[in-house]
Motif scaffolding. Structure first.
Motif, PDB file in Angstrom:
ATOM      1  N   VAL A 392       0.867  -1.176   0.000  1.00 17.89           N
ATOM      2  CA  VAL A 392       0.000   0.000   0.000  1.00 17.89           C
ATOM      3  C   VAL A 392       0.902   1.224   0.000  1.00 17.89           C
ATOM      4  O   VAL A 392       1.624   1.462   0.974  1.00 17.89           O
ATOM      5  N   LEU A 393       0.877   1.979  -1.083  1.00 17.34           N
ATOM      6  CA  LEU A 393       1.741   3.149  -1.194  1.00 17.34           C
ATOM      7  C   LEU A 393       1.124   4.334  -0.455  1.00 17.34           C
ATOM      8  O   LEU A 393      -0.086   4.573  -0.542  1.00 17.34           O
ATOM      9  N   PRO A 394       1.940   5.093   0.273  1.00 16.28           N
ATOM     10  CA  PRO A 394       1.423   6.234   1.044  1.00 16.28           C
ATOM     11  C   PRO A 394       0.905   7.348   0.136  1.00 16.28           C
ATOM     12  O   PRO A 394       1.409   7.555  -0.969  1.00 16.28           O
ATOM     13  N   LEU A 419      11.859  14.437  -5.355  1.00 13.78           N
ATOM     14  CA  LEU A 419      11.578  12.997  -5.373  1.00 13.78           C
ATOM     15  C   LEU A 419      12.412  12.268  -6.412  1.00 13.78           C
ATOM     16  O   LEU A 419      12.628  11.061  -6.316  1.00 13.78           O
ATOM     17  N   GLY A 420      12.868  12.997  -7.445  1.00 16.78           N
ATOM     18  CA  GLY A 420      13.651  12.382  -8.505  1.00 16.78           C
ATOM     19  C   GLY A 420      12.817  11.551  -9.458  1.00 16.78           C
ATOM     20  O   GLY A 420      13.302  10.562 -10.015  1.00 16.78           O
ATOM     21  N   THR A 421      11.564  11.936  -9.647  1.00 14.28           N
ATOM     22  CA  THR A 421      10.684  11.185 -10.546  1.00 14.28           C
ATOM     23  C   THR A 421       9.571  12.090 -11.048  1.00 14.28           C
ATOM     24  O   THR A 421       9.429  13.231 -10.578  1.00 14.28           O
ATOM     25  N   THR A 422       8.788  11.588 -11.988  1.00  8.92           N
ATOM     26  CA  THR A 422       7.638  12.324 -12.505  1.00  8.92           C
ATOM     27  C   THR A 422       6.379  11.793 -11.823  1.00  8.92           C
ATOM     28  O   THR A 422       6.145  10.582 -11.779  1.00  8.92           O
ATOM     29  N   LEU A 423       5.579  12.709 -11.271  1.00 13.16           N
ATOM     30  CA  LEU A 423       4.355  12.315 -10.581  1.00 13.16           C
ATOM     31  C   LEU A 423       3.222  12.105 -11.581  1.00 13.16           C
ATOM     32  O   LEU A 423       3.027  12.922 -12.487  1.00 13.16           O
ATOM     33  N   LYS A 424       2.483  11.022 -11.396  1.00 13.18           N
ATOM     34  CA  LYS A 424       1.357  10.719 -12.278  1.00 13.18           C
ATOM     35  C   LYS A 424       0.031  10.851 -11.526  1.00 13.18           C
ATOM     36  O   LYS A 424      -0.901  11.476 -12.024  1.00 13.18           O
ATOM     37  N   ASN A 425      -0.049  10.259 -10.374  1.00 12.01           N
ATOM     38  CA  ASN A 425      -1.283  10.334  -9.582  1.00 12.01           C
ATOM     39  C   ASN A 425      -1.139  11.439  -8.533  1.00 12.01           C
ATOM     40  O   ASN A 425      -0.593  11.221  -7.450  1.00 12.01           O
ATOM     41  N   TYR A 426      -1.601  12.621  -8.874  1.00 13.65           N
ATOM     42  CA  TYR A 426      -1.444  13.763  -7.956  1.00 13.65           C
ATOM     43  C   TYR A 426      -2.600  14.748  -8.165  1.00 13.65           C
ATOM     44  O   TYR A 426      -3.313  14.720  -9.180  1.00 13.65           O
ATOM     45  N   PHE A 445      -0.254  13.384  -3.482  1.00 15.47           N
ATOM     46  CA  PHE A 445       0.129  12.399  -4.489  1.00 15.47           C
ATOM     47  C   PHE A 445       0.395  11.049  -3.828  1.00 15.47           C
ATOM     48  O   PHE A 445       0.698  10.964  -2.636  1.00 15.47           O
ATOM     49  N   GLU A 446       0.272  10.013  -4.631  1.00 13.19           N
ATOM     50  CA  GLU A 446       0.658   8.673  -4.195  1.00 13.19           C
ATOM     51  C   GLU A 446       2.161   8.536  -4.390  1.00 13.19           C
ATOM     52  O   GLU A 446       2.667   8.756  -5.485  1.00 13.19           O
TER      53      GLU A 446
END
Length: 462
Positions: A392-394, A419-426, A445-446
């Motif tokens: 389960v991701l926070p 975070l060093g990444t691209t957010l998709k679910n936000y 965001f997740e």
């Protein structure tokens, strides 16, 4: 309503000098201003008589302004605000006064602490009903409905002028401060209420008048016993700020009720913002029974305590020892201390050592808008094992300030950089406008699996 009245007064002034013509402007039963007919006239060269009328109406526009002699006052002298004006009155018999007041409701004078019904010095059986001088100027100011009621009750529509003594008590806060401060400068009468304390953020040009401003705020707001002004920016370490008492007592121990919860604390030693009540409630609305909540910068508990009341398991942390003390106190005060585990440590250390729970729906709240985005790199490879199908991701709720023309994009870019990444679910939510060019945003965001899992690296933000 205030804007409507200002428009009405402007229309009265323009009508008086011939720019607008209207027969009547009344507040009707459907709660709308009604005006008929209404025409604009072209500008013409004004005669000497018209110029005199303009001058007279300009003076009337300042009818409810305090005595001009108060301009520049630094130490409050309440007696200096007194002035005498003339107002229209109707003479009404005592026995029918209650019957006619409802009819005259929208034509009565409205001033703080001012009695609108006065004794007639010449006749004990008569009462003088004071009317708004901007609305009632003559008998023609009454409409047909008014006249019909006057006729039924045998009331003379004759409008008389009487002297009225206005004092400091009859003026509003804005009127007093606008009369005192230099012309053309911004007037600050707004404040955040924290229990019995009024918290102001005065600008530099208002500082010479700070004690007067504080005393006026104290006088005009029942229940306040202290007015304070922030003297520097919020300390990013402990999130409190230096303040000075402008008026009233120096007692900073206060009690606040918000969204059904009670919080007690020393306002001079902790962070509290009354304007975030809606945001506290919004985040609580995401939570469900059994969720786990990590509150990284918990303060005195405005996120943690509502979460615990929703039967969440809460881990709440704050670096400030005073905030931690009042967090523990408020958990007991609101009877949720069995559901909240409190910590007094650095935010990064709290994330590394406490934010390990993965068996339930997780929420991480990071309400330190000046710095919280910079803490996101702590989540990089926080958990060493590989993700599995049941993980389960926070969900992270992180706050930040932005002065960018596109605050949503700017906050998202900063979050992704840390975070060093691209957010998709936000999602990004505007919490409030802090200043004309400064927004407080919340990005939710997740936390991506590729960020959370992997080999731990040393990512210390400045």
């Amino acid at each position: 309503m205030r804007l409507i009245r200002q428009c009405y007064h402007s229309a009265v002034l323009l009508n008086s000098i011939g720019f607008i013509t209207f027969d009547k402007l009344v507040w009707n039963r459907s709660k709308q201003w009604f005006c008929e007919p209404f025409t604009f006239r072209t500008f013409q060269k004004l005669s000497g008589l018209a110029m005199m009328e303009i001058k007279e109406n300009s003076e009337n526009a300042g009818l409810f302004c305090p005595n001009p002699a108060v301009r520049g006052m630094v130490n409050l002298d309440r007696d200096a605000f007194s002035k005498t004006i003339q107002v229209p009155v109707l003479k009404i018999r005592k026995e029918i006064i209650n019957k006619v007041m409802k009819t005259l409701k929208h034509k009565l004078i409205h001033r703080p602490h001012l009695k609108r019904i006065g004794d007639d010095p010449k006749d004990d059986s008569i009462k003088n009903v004071m009317l708004d001088p901007f609305i009632v100027t003559s008998e023609d100011s009454f409409d047909d409905r008014d006249r019909e009621i006057f006729k039924q009750l045998d009331i003379s529509p004759q409008v008389l002028q009487v002297d009225l003594q206005l004092t400091y008590e009859n003026f509003k806060t804005d009127e007093i401060l606008e009369a005192v401060l230099p012309k053309g400068q911004d007037v600050t009468s707004s404040f955040s209420r924290v229990g019995h304390i009024a918290h102001m953020n005065l600008r530099d040009h208002q500082l010479p008048y700070k004690n007067l401003i504080g005393q006026v705020i104290l006088d005009k707001n029942p229940g306040l016993t202290s007015v304070v002004n922030k003297t520097n920016i919020i300390d990013s370490t402990y999130r409190n700020f230096q303040m000075e008492v402008l008026a009233g007592e120096e007692n900073m121990m206060t009690k606040v009720k918000e969204n059904g919860f009670t919080y007690e604390f020393d306002f001079s030693k902790v962070y509290w913002n009354s304007r975030l009540a809606t945001e506290h409630d919004r985040i609580a609305g995401f939570l469900k029974n059994g969720d786990v909540v990590f509150d990284v910068f918990a303060g005195v508990g405005p996120f943690a305590i509502p979460a615990a009341r929703r039967n969440c398991i809460v881990y709440a942390n704050d670096l400030n020892p005073e905030s931690y003390k009042w967090l523990v106190h408020n958990c007991k005060l609101n009877k949720v201390d069995k559901k909240v585990q409190a910590f007094n440590t650095d935010g990064r250390e709290f994330i590394r050592t406490v934010v390990k729970e993965r068996k339930h729906r997780l929420h991480v709240v990071m309400n330190l808008p000046a710095l919280a985005l910079e803490f996101l790199d702590t989540f990089r490879h926080l958990l060493p094992e590989e993700p599995h199908s049941e993980v389960v991701l926070p969900t992270v709720h992180c706050y930040g300030f932005s002065k960018d023309d596109n605050p949503e994009k700017e906050v998202k870019d900063r979050a992704e950089e840390m975070l060093g990444t691209t957010l998709k679910n936000y999602s990004i939510h505007l919490v409030r406008k802090v200043a004309p060019n400064k927004e407080m945003m919340c990005i939710s965001f997740e936390l991506p699996a590729e960020v959370l899992f992997g080999t731990q690296t040393n990512n210390e933000g400045e």
